[in-house]
Design a protein around this motif. Sequence first.
Motif, PDB file in Angstrom:
ATOM      1  N   UNK B  66       0.838  -1.331   0.105  1.00  0.00           N
ATOM      2  CA  UNK B  66       0.025   0.132   0.104  1.00  0.00           C
ATOM      3  C   UNK B  66       0.853   1.434   0.064  1.00  0.00           C
ATOM      4  N   UNK B  67       1.968   1.208   0.906  1.00  0.00           N
ATOM      5  CA  UNK B  67       2.898   2.478   0.983  1.00  0.00           C
ATOM      6  C   UNK B  67       3.403   2.657  -0.339  1.00  0.00           C
ATOM      7  N   UNK B  68       3.877   1.353  -1.205  1.00  0.00           N
ATOM      8  CA  UNK B  68       4.476   1.640  -2.457  1.00  0.00           C
ATOM      9  C   UNK B  68       3.688   2.200  -3.483  1.00  0.00           C
ATOM     10  N   UNK B  69       2.279   1.896  -3.413  1.00  0.00           N
ATOM     11  CA  UNK B  69       1.387   2.531  -4.244  1.00  0.00           C
ATOM     12  C   UNK B  69       1.093   3.878  -3.941  1.00  0.00           C
ATOM     13  N   UNK B  70       1.146   4.533  -2.785  1.00  0.00           N
ATOM     14  CA  UNK B  70       1.111   5.632  -2.409  1.00  0.00           C
ATOM     15  C   UNK B  70       2.420   6.464  -2.947  1.00  0.00           C
ATOM     16  N   UNK B  73       1.853   7.198  -6.604  1.00  0.00           N
ATOM     17  CA  UNK B  73       0.897   8.311  -6.813  1.00  0.00           C
ATOM     18  C   UNK B  73       1.468   9.513  -6.597  1.00  0.00           C
ATOM     19  N   UNK B  74       2.377   9.817  -5.730  1.00  0.00           N
ATOM     20  CA  UNK B  74       3.042  11.219  -5.762  1.00  0.00           C
ATOM     21  C   UNK B  74       4.452  11.333  -6.393  1.00  0.00           C
ATOM     22  N   UNK B  75       4.676  10.200  -7.195  1.00  0.00           N
ATOM     23  CA  UNK B  75       5.868  10.279  -8.017  1.00  0.00           C
ATOM     24  C   UNK B  75       7.248  10.086  -7.433  1.00  0.00           C
TER      25      UNK B  75
END
Lengths: 194, 164
Positions: B66-70, B73-75
């Motif tokens: 999930x943190x990787x996904x975040x 998301x912010x580049x």
Amino acid sequence: MTFINYASKEINCKIVFYGPGLCGKTTNLQYIYNKTAPESKGKMISLATEADRTLFFDFLPLDLGSIRGFTTRFHLYTVPGQVFYDASRKLILKGVDGVVFVADSQEERMEANIESIRNLEQNLKEHGFDLATIPYALQFNKRDLPSVVPVEEMYRTLNYKREPTFEAVATTGVGVFDTLKSVAKQILIELKKR
Amino acid sequence: MCAADFVLYEEEFKHLEEALRRLRQEANAKAVFLIDKNGQQIASAGETEQFDTTSLASLTAGNVAATDGLAKLIGEREFSVLFHEGQQDHIHISIVAKRAILVVIFDDRSSLGLVRLRVKRASVELEKIFEVMMQKGERGAQGSIHASPFSEITDDDIDALFGE
């Protein structure tokens, strides 16, 4: 991606239960959990909202016994079915060995089933998997409800590659273990091929 | 299945355990776990019996995913370190060799600074072991190491597993 540990003589596989919102993925896992002997299962984890909808995933580790001296362990996961949780759904498919698609047999959910299979195909592709080759079983759930689509019609619409298909009522357990066994067997047969 | 299997042999397992034991000691931690990014535990050291290690591995992998996904998301490429601070126990999570997750559980007998320092050093060592593992895994796939124990399994073996 199967994890083979020669040191502890264990083999770990990951099975993901996929399908549209409220189709019964979590209910499948709950039934398996309730019917499995305590020594063969770990704790079931459900990351759910207050309204009991899956928010991230459910997780159930299962020990199936040993094969050629290796303890065979399956990690079962569900994805959140609601459309807007796609980012989370994608994450759960990481490293998957086999997929169970739980279809909702009610007429009004057929569109959602079709959309969810398309979504599965796409999300698998992003992880480098192909639905055409990955171990896969299809379950027609909720066969006890009044407005169900006939099995032949569901098969025509949802079957992807002549995968094994099972009629189920996850709340009472009908078809649940048959579906699980089918995909687990396919995974082991894949392992044998390599 | 297109992804290569993750194969762990006895020798590397011992090296990993040894590295984790050293890390636990030097960081004064309660327990140290090494987890595959897919949620399977690889090795551990310390007071592991007080934890449900299977659940810990699965939740940690979910957390990291999930943190990787975040991050994406912010580049950002990734957030390589996560830290959860509790009242008594704290969890330090970091990525090792791109594919594994190192989890250190510690209390006030240690400190975040000490854990970070020791984790950095241990990560270098763990990465080397992973490199050997990957090379061995590739050679194994080409058949130069002993054959997979599963090449010989029969349909009967599989049926027996399901009590048929």
